[in-house]
Scaffold this active site. Structure first.
Site, PDB file in Angstrom:
ATOM      1  N   ASN A   1       0.858  -1.187   0.000  1.00  0.00           N
ATOM      2  CA  ASN A   1       0.000   0.000   0.000  1.00  0.00           C
ATOM      3  C   ASN A   1       0.893   1.235   0.000  1.00  0.00           C
ATOM      4  OD1 ASN A   1      -1.874   1.994   0.418  1.00  0.00           O
ATOM      5  ND2 ASN A   1      -2.401   1.373   2.503  1.00  0.00           N
TER       6      ASN A   1
ATOM      7  N   LYS B   1       0.047   4.256  -0.124  1.00  0.00           N
ATOM      8  CA  LYS B   1      -0.569   5.436   0.494  1.00  0.00           C
ATOM      9  C   LYS B   1      -0.339   6.645  -0.422  1.00  0.00           C
ATOM     10  CE  LYS B   1      -0.083   3.097   4.867  1.00  0.00           C
ATOM     11  NZ  LYS B   1       0.124   3.110   6.300  1.00  0.00           N
TER      12      LYS B   1
ATOM     13  N   HIS C   1      -9.269   1.142   5.720  1.00  0.00           N
ATOM     14  CA  HIS C   1      -7.939   1.306   6.330  1.00  0.00           C
ATOM     15  C   HIS C   1      -8.060   2.270   7.517  1.00  0.00           C
ATOM     16  CE1 HIS C   1      -3.768   2.454   6.897  1.00  0.00           C
ATOM     17  NE2 HIS C   1      -3.440   1.357   6.229  1.00  0.00           N
TER      18      HIS C   1
ATOM     19  N   GLU D   1      -6.377   4.669   8.432  1.00  0.00           N
ATOM     20  CA  GLU D   1      -6.184   6.084   8.079  1.00  0.00           C
ATOM     21  C   GLU D   1      -7.463   6.667   7.476  1.00  0.00           C
ATOM     22  OE1 GLU D   1      -2.636   5.404   5.812  1.00  0.00           O
ATOM     23  OE2 GLU D   1      -1.602   4.860   7.665  1.00  0.00           O
TER      24      GLU D   1
ATOM     25  N   GLU E   1      -4.604  -4.914  11.108  1.00  0.00           N
ATOM     26  CA  GLU E   1      -3.555  -3.921  11.295  1.00  0.00           C
ATOM     27  C   GLU E   1      -3.742  -3.210  12.624  1.00  0.00           C
ATOM     28  OE1 GLU E   1      -1.964  -2.664   7.094  1.00  0.00           O
ATOM     29  OE2 GLU E   1      -3.351  -1.217   7.901  1.00  0.00           O
TER      30      GLU E   1
ATOM     31  N   GLY F   1       3.452   2.152  10.668  1.00  0.00           N
ATOM     32  CA  GLY F   1       4.432   3.197  10.422  1.00  0.00           C
ATOM     33  C   GLY F   1       5.254   3.585  11.626  1.00  0.00           C
TER      34      GLY F   1
ATOM     35  N   SER G   1       4.234  -2.225  10.145  1.00  0.00           N
ATOM     36  CA  SER G   1       5.697  -2.312  10.199  1.00  0.00           C
ATOM     37  C   SER G   1       6.245  -3.665   9.742  1.00  0.00           C
ATOM     38  CB  SER G   1       6.201  -1.946  11.601  1.00  0.00           C
ATOM     39  OG  SER G   1       5.840  -0.616  11.918  1.00  0.00           O
TER      40      SER G   1
HETATM   41  O1  LIG Z   1      -1.491  -0.426   4.690  1.00  0.00           O
HETATM   42  C1  LIG Z   1      -0.411  -0.616   5.271  1.00  0.00           C
HETATM   43  C2  LIG Z   1      -0.274  -0.416   6.676  1.00  0.00           C
HETATM   44  O2  LIG Z   1      -0.916   0.704   7.147  1.00  0.00           O
HETATM   45  C3  LIG Z   1       1.069  -0.662   7.258  1.00  0.00           C
HETATM   46  O3  LIG Z   1       1.940   0.416   7.042  1.00  0.00           O
HETATM   47  P1  LIG Z   1       3.474   0.233   7.496  1.00  0.00           P
HETATM   48  O4  LIG Z   1       3.947  -1.048   6.854  1.00  0.00           O
HETATM   49  O5  LIG Z   1       4.172   1.433   6.943  1.00  0.00           O
HETATM   50  O6  LIG Z   1       3.488   0.125   8.981  1.00  0.00           O
END
Ligand SMILES: O=C[C@H](O)COP(=O)(O)O
Length: 253
Positions: free
Chosen positions: A9, A11, A95, A97, A167, A173, A213
């Site tokens: 993803n 983002k 998600h 976010e 998640e 992140g 992560s």
């Molecule tokens: O969609 C992916 C997740 O929000 C995980 O993000 P991350 O791998 O940067 O922690």
């Protein structure tokens, strides 16, 4: 054996040129394996180009979100039919976010999940708890509730095709990954919830990803767990080499 599913993803990252370069490199090096499904979720702006680049390959291109309506006065939004019309087959829904910054709720995630299935899209439905919820031992209750509500009025036939991404919000992140055991325990609880809703046949078919992560160093251990069928990856999916290592781990798990 459920097919592994590794989704990157992006983002809100990458220019058009960077998206193109990433995809070119990944397409030349992607492992040919029946054991893993590789997906990239770019910003909506690049979906059509990337779908075109990835056609006839084993890389799928997915949307990061969508509106549930067929069409209408929803400035800035993209509908399920629009995604289908350019060849998109998967969409990430709910998600954390989107829930935090765009007011998505269990109810709107349910509407989007149903709309995805009605249009032939496979949803990747995201669930997860906050740090506060984890610390008060509410994790299983929260994610079970999110799953139950997201799949309200979804048929067993459709639910069987779904992907659920667990998640924990505190792990996104932050560099803090849930331990593989903890992640497996929650993914197992999600599978139980699906079993309670639809029975063992659907629960055994549904694929559950862990996200938060994930990186090339921890992916193998996560994928060795009984209930973890893949990963939804943010930061570590942005570089071709790192994304390819994650897909390789899926092929070898
Ligand atoms: O969609 C992916 C997740 O929000 C995980 O993000 P991350 O791998 O940067 O922690």
């Amino acid at each position: 054996m459920r097919k592994r599913i590794i989704a990157g993803n992006w983002k809100m990252h990458k220019t058009a040129e960077e998206a193109k370069q990433f995809t070119e490199e990944v397409l030349t090096k992607l492992p040919e394996s029946e054991k893993v499904e590789a997906i990239v979720c770019p910003p909506a702006l690049y979906l059509e180009n990337l779908v075109e680049m990835a056609k006839d390959s084993n890389l799928s291109i997915a949307a990061q979100t969508m509106h549930e309506a067929k069409e209408g006065a929803f400035t800035g939004e993209v509908s399920p039919a629009m995604l289908v019309s350019i060849g998109v087959k998967h969409v990430v829904l709910g998600h954390s976010e989107r829930r935090e910054y765009y007011n998505e709720t269990n109810e709107s995630v349910n509407a989007k999940t149903k709309a995805a299935f009605e249009n032939g899209l496979t949803p990747i439905v995201c669930v997860g708890e906050t740090l506060e919820e984890r610390e008060s031992d509410a994790t299983v209750k929260i994610v079970s509730d999110q799953v139950t509500k997201a799949f309200s009025d979804v048929s067993a036939e459709n639910a069987k095709q779904a992907v659920i991404a667990y998640e924990p919000i505190w792990a996104i992140g932050t560099g803090k990954t849930a331990t593989a055991e903890d992640a497996n325990e929650v993914c197992g609880a999600i599978r139980n919830t699906v079993e309670n809703l639809y029975g063992a046949d659907v629960a055994n078919a549904v694929r559950i990803q862990y996200g938060g992560s994930v990186n090339p160093k921890n992916i193998e251990e996560l994928l060795s767990m009984e209930h973890i069928d893949g990963a939804l990856v943010g930061g570590a999916s942005l570089e071709p080499a790192s994304f390819l290592q994650l897909v390789e781990a899926g092929a070898n798990a």
